[in-house]
Design a protein around this motif. Structure first.
Motif, PDB file in Angstrom:
ATOM      1  N   PHE A 250       0.677  -1.106   0.037  1.00 21.97           N
ATOM      2  CA  PHE A 250      -0.071  -0.108  -0.073  1.00 21.97           C
ATOM      3  C   PHE A 250       1.104   1.331  -0.080  1.00 21.97           C
ATOM      4  O   PHE A 250       1.833   1.506   0.933  1.00 21.97           O
ATOM      5  CB  PHE A 250      -1.008  -0.058   1.087  1.00 21.97           C
ATOM      6  CG  PHE A 250      -2.095   0.828   1.168  1.00 21.97           C
ATOM      7  CD1 PHE A 250      -2.997   0.892   0.099  1.00 21.97           C
ATOM      8  CD2 PHE A 250      -1.905   2.213   2.090  1.00 21.97           C
ATOM      9  CE1 PHE A 250      -4.002   1.974   0.226  1.00 21.97           C
ATOM     10  CE2 PHE A 250      -3.001   3.157   2.075  1.00 21.97           C
ATOM     11  CZ  PHE A 250      -4.052   2.855   1.210  1.00 21.97           C
ATOM     12  N   ASN A 251       0.644   2.293  -0.817  1.00 25.15           N
ATOM     13  CA  ASN A 251       1.435   3.634  -1.166  1.00 25.15           C
ATOM     14  C   ASN A 251       2.663   3.465  -1.478  1.00 25.15           C
ATOM     15  O   ASN A 251       3.466   4.327  -1.418  1.00 25.15           O
ATOM     16  CB  ASN A 251       1.162   4.303   0.436  1.00 25.15           C
ATOM     17  CG  ASN A 251      -0.256   5.028   0.397  1.00 25.15           C
ATOM     18  OD1 ASN A 251      -0.898   5.055  -0.577  1.00 25.15           O
ATOM     19  ND2 ASN A 251      -0.438   5.647   1.414  1.00 25.15           N
ATOM     20  N   SER A 252       2.946   1.931  -2.036  1.00 28.56           N
ATOM     21  CA  SER A 252       4.454   2.132  -2.647  1.00 28.56           C
ATOM     22  C   SER A 252       4.058   2.428  -4.255  1.00 28.56           C
ATOM     23  O   SER A 252       2.954   2.762  -4.530  1.00 28.56           O
ATOM     24  CB  SER A 252       4.994   0.768  -2.535  1.00 28.56           C
ATOM     25  OG  SER A 252       4.193  -0.038  -3.178  1.00 28.56           O
ATOM     26  N   SER A 253       5.194   2.397  -4.904  1.00 22.09           N
ATOM     27  CA  SER A 253       5.074   3.067  -6.246  1.00 22.09           C
ATOM     28  C   SER A 253       4.218   1.967  -7.251  1.00 22.09           C
ATOM     29  O   SER A 253       4.506   0.715  -6.953  1.00 22.09           O
ATOM     30  CB  SER A 253       6.352   3.272  -7.029  1.00 22.09           C
ATOM     31  OG  SER A 253       7.026   2.096  -7.331  1.00 22.09           O
ATOM     32  N   ILE A 254       3.294   2.464  -8.109  1.00 25.25           N
ATOM     33  CA  ILE A 254       2.595   1.597  -8.860  1.00 25.25           C
ATOM     34  C   ILE A 254       3.235   1.656 -10.237  1.00 25.25           C
ATOM     35  O   ILE A 254       3.685   2.362 -10.853  1.00 25.25           O
ATOM     36  CB  ILE A 254       1.270   2.208  -9.194  1.00 25.25           C
ATOM     37  CG1 ILE A 254       0.581   2.163  -7.581  1.00 25.25           C
ATOM     38  CG2 ILE A 254       0.462   1.788 -10.272  1.00 25.25           C
ATOM     39  CD1 ILE A 254      -0.613   2.736  -7.572  1.00 25.25           C
ATOM     40  N   PRO A 255       3.395   0.641 -10.933  1.00 20.95           N
ATOM     41  CA  PRO A 255       3.960   0.192 -11.963  1.00 20.95           C
ATOM     42  C   PRO A 255       3.296   1.154 -13.106  1.00 20.95           C
ATOM     43  O   PRO A 255       2.032   0.970 -13.353  1.00 20.95           O
ATOM     44  CB  PRO A 255       3.611  -1.104 -12.628  1.00 20.95           C
ATOM     45  CG  PRO A 255       2.617  -1.740 -11.550  1.00 20.95           C
ATOM     46  CD  PRO A 255       2.568  -0.889 -10.415  1.00 20.95           C
ATOM     47  N   LYS A 256       3.800   1.768 -14.028  1.00 20.09           N
ATOM     48  CA  LYS A 256       3.417   2.779 -14.884  1.00 20.09           C
ATOM     49  C   LYS A 256       3.027   2.107 -16.060  1.00 20.09           C
ATOM     50  O   LYS A 256       3.696   1.085 -16.490  1.00 20.09           O
ATOM     51  CB  LYS A 256       4.269   3.990 -15.132  1.00 20.09           C
ATOM     52  CG  LYS A 256       4.414   4.785 -13.924  1.00 20.09           C
ATOM     53  CD  LYS A 256       4.699   6.311 -14.191  1.00 20.09           C
ATOM     54  CE  LYS A 256       4.670   7.175 -12.803  1.00 20.09           C
ATOM     55  NZ  LYS A 256       5.517   6.126 -11.778  1.00 20.09           N
ATOM     56  N   ASN A 257       2.234   2.504 -16.833  1.00 19.37           N
ATOM     57  CA  ASN A 257       1.961   1.833 -18.257  1.00 19.37           C
ATOM     58  C   ASN A 257       3.120   1.970 -19.212  1.00 19.37           C
ATOM     59  O   ASN A 257       3.819   3.049 -19.318  1.00 19.37           O
ATOM     60  CB  ASN A 257       0.770   2.680 -18.935  1.00 19.37           C
ATOM     61  CG  ASN A 257      -0.649   1.975 -18.995  1.00 19.37           C
ATOM     62  OD1 ASN A 257      -0.322   0.707 -18.681  1.00 19.37           O
ATOM     63  ND2 ASN A 257      -1.523   2.519 -19.852  1.00 19.37           N
ATOM     64  N   GLY A 258       3.485   0.960 -19.688  1.00 14.08           N
ATOM     65  CA  GLY A 258       4.654   0.683 -20.428  1.00 14.08           C
ATOM     66  C   GLY A 258       5.988   0.819 -19.855  1.00 14.08           C
ATOM     67  O   GLY A 258       7.193   0.444 -20.463  1.00 14.08           O
ATOM     68  N   GLU A 259       5.958   0.839 -18.434  1.00 20.90           N
ATOM     69  CA  GLU A 259       7.257   0.703 -17.528  1.00 20.90           C
ATOM     70  C   GLU A 259       8.269  -0.452 -18.082  1.00 20.90           C
ATOM     71  O   GLU A 259       9.510  -0.258 -18.003  1.00 20.90           O
ATOM     72  CB  GLU A 259       7.009   0.927 -16.290  1.00 20.90           C
ATOM     73  CG  GLU A 259       8.237   1.119 -15.336  1.00 20.90           C
ATOM     74  CD  GLU A 259       7.845   1.258 -13.822  1.00 20.90           C
ATOM     75  OE1 GLU A 259       6.693   1.704 -13.617  1.00 20.90           O
ATOM     76  OE2 GLU A 259       8.699   1.277 -13.316  1.00 20.90           O
ATOM     77  N   TYR A 260       7.567  -1.478 -18.013  1.00 19.30           N
ATOM     78  CA  TYR A 260       8.496  -2.631 -18.475  1.00 19.30           C
ATOM     79  C   TYR A 260       8.115  -3.352 -19.926  1.00 19.30           C
ATOM     80  O   TYR A 260       8.234  -4.290 -20.030  1.00 19.30           O
ATOM     81  CB  TYR A 260       7.849  -3.819 -17.404  1.00 19.30           C
ATOM     82  CG  TYR A 260       8.301  -3.460 -15.862  1.00 19.30           C
ATOM     83  CD1 TYR A 260       9.221  -3.666 -15.401  1.00 19.30           C
ATOM     84  CD2 TYR A 260       7.023  -2.867 -15.372  1.00 19.30           C
ATOM     85  CE1 TYR A 260       9.568  -3.216 -14.121  1.00 19.30           C
ATOM     86  CE2 TYR A 260       7.254  -2.761 -13.937  1.00 19.30           C
ATOM     87  CZ  TYR A 260       8.427  -2.805 -13.273  1.00 19.30           C
ATOM     88  OH  TYR A 260       8.795  -2.322 -11.986  1.00 19.30           O
ATOM     89  N   GLY A 261       7.520  -2.399 -20.669  1.00 17.84           N
ATOM     90  CA  GLY A 261       7.296  -2.739 -22.024  1.00 17.84           C
ATOM     91  C   GLY A 261       5.952  -3.337 -21.994  1.00 17.84           C
ATOM     92  O   GLY A 261       5.661  -4.001 -23.146  1.00 17.84           O
ATOM     93  N   GLN A 262       5.028  -3.341 -21.072  1.00 17.75           N
ATOM     94  CA  GLN A 262       3.779  -3.970 -21.082  1.00 17.75           C
ATOM     95  C   GLN A 262       2.704  -3.238 -22.054  1.00 17.75           C
ATOM     96  O   GLN A 262       2.825  -1.924 -22.132  1.00 17.75           O
ATOM     97  CB  GLN A 262       3.139  -4.188 -19.822  1.00 17.75           C
ATOM     98  CG  GLN A 262       2.702  -3.318 -18.914  1.00 17.75           C
ATOM     99  CD  GLN A 262       3.833  -2.153 -18.338  1.00 17.75           C
ATOM    100  OE1 GLN A 262       4.823  -2.202 -18.548  1.00 17.75           O
ATOM    101  NE2 GLN A 262       3.088  -1.505 -17.233  1.00 17.75           N
TER     102      GLN A 262
END
Ligand code: SF4
Lengths: 171, 590
Positions: free
Chosen positions: A145-157
């Motif tokens: 909770f409240n840690s960083s969220i994977p951004k769109n495209g961050e890992y090439g997803q």
């Protein structure tokens, strides 16, 4: 009048994943207002429903695990919730509304979230827990909770989905 | 063309993607209509969704049995780039259909600075910008809104203009287009509708009027994006008869038509229910004028959980009272528009208020707890002398000394508009505007003064009073990417000046004062108020003679006599229009 605190579970998908957190809050506030359910308002001049949301999502992520808390002056049963869903724009859905204790706090309730990253080709990062399903690869990751969220495209997803809230039930 | 599929690739890359996703609550996806219209607001979604005119027509057309109406706005530059890269044409927000698949495209022309945006929208939709390049396979391109009172600058691009109240006219137009035939045939038939001007076919056209306030939309579209005015709207009255001589809206929307307070309350309740809006704006040119405003305010209080706003900027005690009533305890800032600094000049523009009344209103505002005040002024009004300019500074000084914590003033250069008494007046040049502005630089210590770039006013003046040769300028501006000229970050005055030079635009001639005998490009549009009346008003202005508000007695502008309408007040009967012959009101034999 009796005040009742409700924990709402909601989903936001389709085009609505492009709403920012603020836009999402506003969209939900207005959907609730349309139901005519009497909701506790914030103090101050501008009319606004008192809603506390769990962790905000960046724009672009599909949310299947949205949570917020409101205080009402009336019961919200299953049929009321159904009506409310009819007043939502396409892509927003209230899954359930459960009564919670007066002292309920989302930050204590939610331990973290599970995210699913959808890849169109096999991801290079081997540290993911990956599953291949037909033409796509799905990686699951957990964030507290409240840690960083994977951004769109961050890992090439290709897509990011917040799939589940992991709740410890500390409340 | 599957726009939706392609959109997924671009929406992650642009700012505020919610502008482009459509499907807003209360938007209407009407299938299987015989004829499909797409209304286009030629500016960013955030601005376009804040204008009410389009939502009226949206409602009217979608309530009809045979036609559908969808919407489009001009995407911001980043989105335009991405769309070009992906091959996405401009599409509607309801069915994600490319615009060229519609039968009719309807632009709303709310301000002249949006003209280059119109051309850009057509280009993004792969529709040729010139009307004579569009054959039967393309949609018919129509335009409405206040700018159509001078269609000349845009007439190479638009097939048919609609001038005036559009509620009935739009349906008549769609019916005719639906009847079929080739483009020429359709346009000829359109030209017979009152309110329609077809370039190349019509010689003249008269404005269209609705005699009473029509039905109003209540299931208004609720945007996701934080638009400029993100709230419900009730139009409480249309038209304004104060007769300010610079004001185009006050001349072209005559007469006044009010909605009763009962109806306004009823509409407000419905809007709250259907939209969930937490704020409703009571729209009009001058809300304090409503003959039942007191009853209205007291009844609106009964509607729970919603606040009301009133965009009124007149400087009188009643307007302050209204601002008090809607603001509750939190009084942040009040905006008032004296327009001129001296009594003499206020009389010239027929503001109909005395300096004493202004300061009374200000005192009232102060005592009611307002601490921030914003004042609007115009520079370069007809007959303005250096003393008049100084008087603006003196007014600011006085206001500050009254004890307002925060005084700000916005100073814009006056632009003469077609169909107003000041259409005959000259516009001051940018250098002169700067000189006058400097006359009050000493007043900066009393107020924060925002001076709008006078070159903006110059461009606006050219686009407003220009003739059909200005079309070339607009075309070039779009080519040079001078779109969104109304936005500070994209406004590029130097480039505009270059275009004026390259296209040999005679700025002096356009900006010069004019005579009643001069033929204007906009003479072919009859908005109801007679040119002779405007000329008489201009002469009175030069002498500083006032003209009364015609709700207290007709002043013979010609609208009511010639178009069978009259002021409709909800709370009392307005005096009958004067029985004057057209020759008499028209003066000078016009
Ligand atoms: S004709 Fe008379 S009453 Fe009608 S709008 Fe003009 S001045 Fe007013």
């Amino acid at each position: 009048m009796n005040q009742i605190k409700y924990l709402f579970h909601y989903k936001k998908y389709g085009m609505l994943r492009y709403l920012s957190h603020l836009e999402t809050m506003k969209m939900i506030d207005r959907a609730l207002r349309r139901t005519g359910i009497e909701l506790k308002q914030t103090e101050g001049f501008h009319q606004r429903t008192k809603i506390s949301f769990a962790q905000a999502l960046p724009t672009g992520i599909i949310d299947l695990a949205g949570l917020f808390v409101v205080t009402t002056f009336e019961e919200i049963d299953v049929s009321r919730l159904k009506e409310a869903n009819k007043l939502c724009p396409r892509g927003c859905e209230f899954v359930k509304a459960e009564k919670v204790d007066e002292k309920f706090k989302l930050s204590r309730f939610v331990d973290g979230y599970e995210f699913k990253l959808i890849f169109l080709k096999e991801p290079e990062d081997a540290s993911f827990d990956i599953e291949k399903k037909g033409e796509i690869w799905i990686a699951r990751i957990f964030r507290s909770f409240n840690s960083s969220i994977p951004k769109n495209g961050e890992y090439g997803q290709f897509l990011t989905i917040r799939s589940q809230a992991i709740t410890g039930g500390a409340n | 063309m599957n726009v939706l599929k392609k959109l997924v690739n671009v929406l992650d890359k642009v700012q505020k993607p919610s502008r482009y996703i459509g499907g807003e609550y209360n938007s209407v996806r009407k299938k299987d209509s015989k004829i499909n219209l797409c209304l286009v607001f030629p500016d960013l979604y955030d601005v376009g969704m804040s204008h009410f005119g389009m939502s009226i027509l949206y409602d009217v057309v979608n309530s009809s049995s045979f036609a559908s109406c969808e919407r489009a706005y001009l995407p911001w530059l980043d989105m335009q780039e991405e769309m070009k890269k992906e091959g996405i044409p401009l599409y509607s927000l309801e069915s994600y259909r490319p615009l060229d698949k519609f039968d009719v495209i309807g632009f709303t022309l709310q301000y002249e600075m949006s003209y280059p945006n119109v051309l850009r929208a057509l280009k993004l939709a792969n529709i040729p910008i010139h009307r004579n390049e569009r054959d039967d396979t393309y949609p018919i391109v129509i335009a409405g809104g206040p700018c159509t009172v001078n269609p000349a600058p845009m007439e190479e691009f638009i097939d048919a203009f609609f001038v005036g109240d559009g509620e009935e006219g739009i349906i008549e137009m769609l019916k005719i287009i639906n009847e079929g035939g080739n483009k020429r045939h359709k346009l000829e038939k359109l030209s017979t509708i009152q309110g329609v001007y077809v370039p190349g076919i019509s010689e003249k056209a008269s404005k269209r009027f609705v005699s009473r306030m029509p039905n109003a939309p209540t299931a208004q579209i609720v945007p996701y994006t934080n638009t400029i005015h993100d709230r419900g709207v009730v139009e409480i009255l249309r038209g304004c008869t104060h007769g300010c001589r610079f004001c185009q809206a006050g001349m072209i929307y005559r007469p006044v038509r009010e909605r009763s307070y009962q109806e306004i309350v009823d509409l407000s309740r419905k809007i709250v229910k259907f939209t969930g809006y937490e704020e409703i704006s009571l729209l009009s040119l001058s809300s304090a004028d409503h003959s039942q405003i007191k009853e209205l305010m007291s009844h609106l209080k009964e509607i729970k959980n919603v606040s009301f706003s009133i965009p009124s900027t007149r400087v009188d005690a009643l307007s302050v009272e209204l601002a008090n009533a809607v603001s509750g305890v939190r009084k942040s800032g009040i905006t008032l528009a004296p327009e001129a600094g001296s009594q003499r000049l206020m009389d010239v523009i027929n503001k109909g208020i005395t300096e004493e009344q202004i300061f009374e209103a200000l005192k009232h505002a102060k005592n009611s707890g307002w601490s921030r005040i914003k004042l609007y002024f115009m520079l370069g009004l007809p007959t303005e002398s250096d003393e008049d300019v100084m008087a603006i500074g003196e007014m600011l000084q006085k206001v500050k000394k009254m004890g307002f914590k925060n005084v700000s003033a916005t100073l814009g250069v006056f632009v003469p508009k077609p169909h107003t008494p000041f259409q005959f007046a000259s516009q001051i040049e940018p250098e002169e505007a700067y000189r006058r502005y400097k006359l009050i630089s000493w007043a900066h210590k009393y107020a924060k003064i925002n001076f709008t770039d006078p070159r903006k006013a110059l461009i606006e003046g050219v686009l407003s009073r220009g003739d059909s040769s200005i079309g070339k300028v607009i075309e070039k501006a779009e080519k040079k990417n001078l779109v969104f000229p109304d936005w500070n970050e994209t406004f590029n005055p130097d480039e505009w000046m270059k275009i004026f030079e390259e296209e040999n635009v005679n700025l002096k001639r356009i900006s010069a004062s004019k005579d009643v005998k001069d033929v204007f490009p906009w003479d072919k549009i009859d908005v109801g108020v007679l040119k002779g009346y405007l000329w008489l008003e201009y002469q009175k202005a030069l002498k500083g003679t006032l003209t009364q508000d015609c709700r207290n007695g007709c002043t013979g502008c010609g609208v009511c006599q010639r178009f069978g309408v009259k002021n409709v007040l909800a709370g009392r009967k307005a005096p009958d229009p004067l029985k004057v012959s057209v020759e008499k009101v028209s003066g000078e034999g016009i």
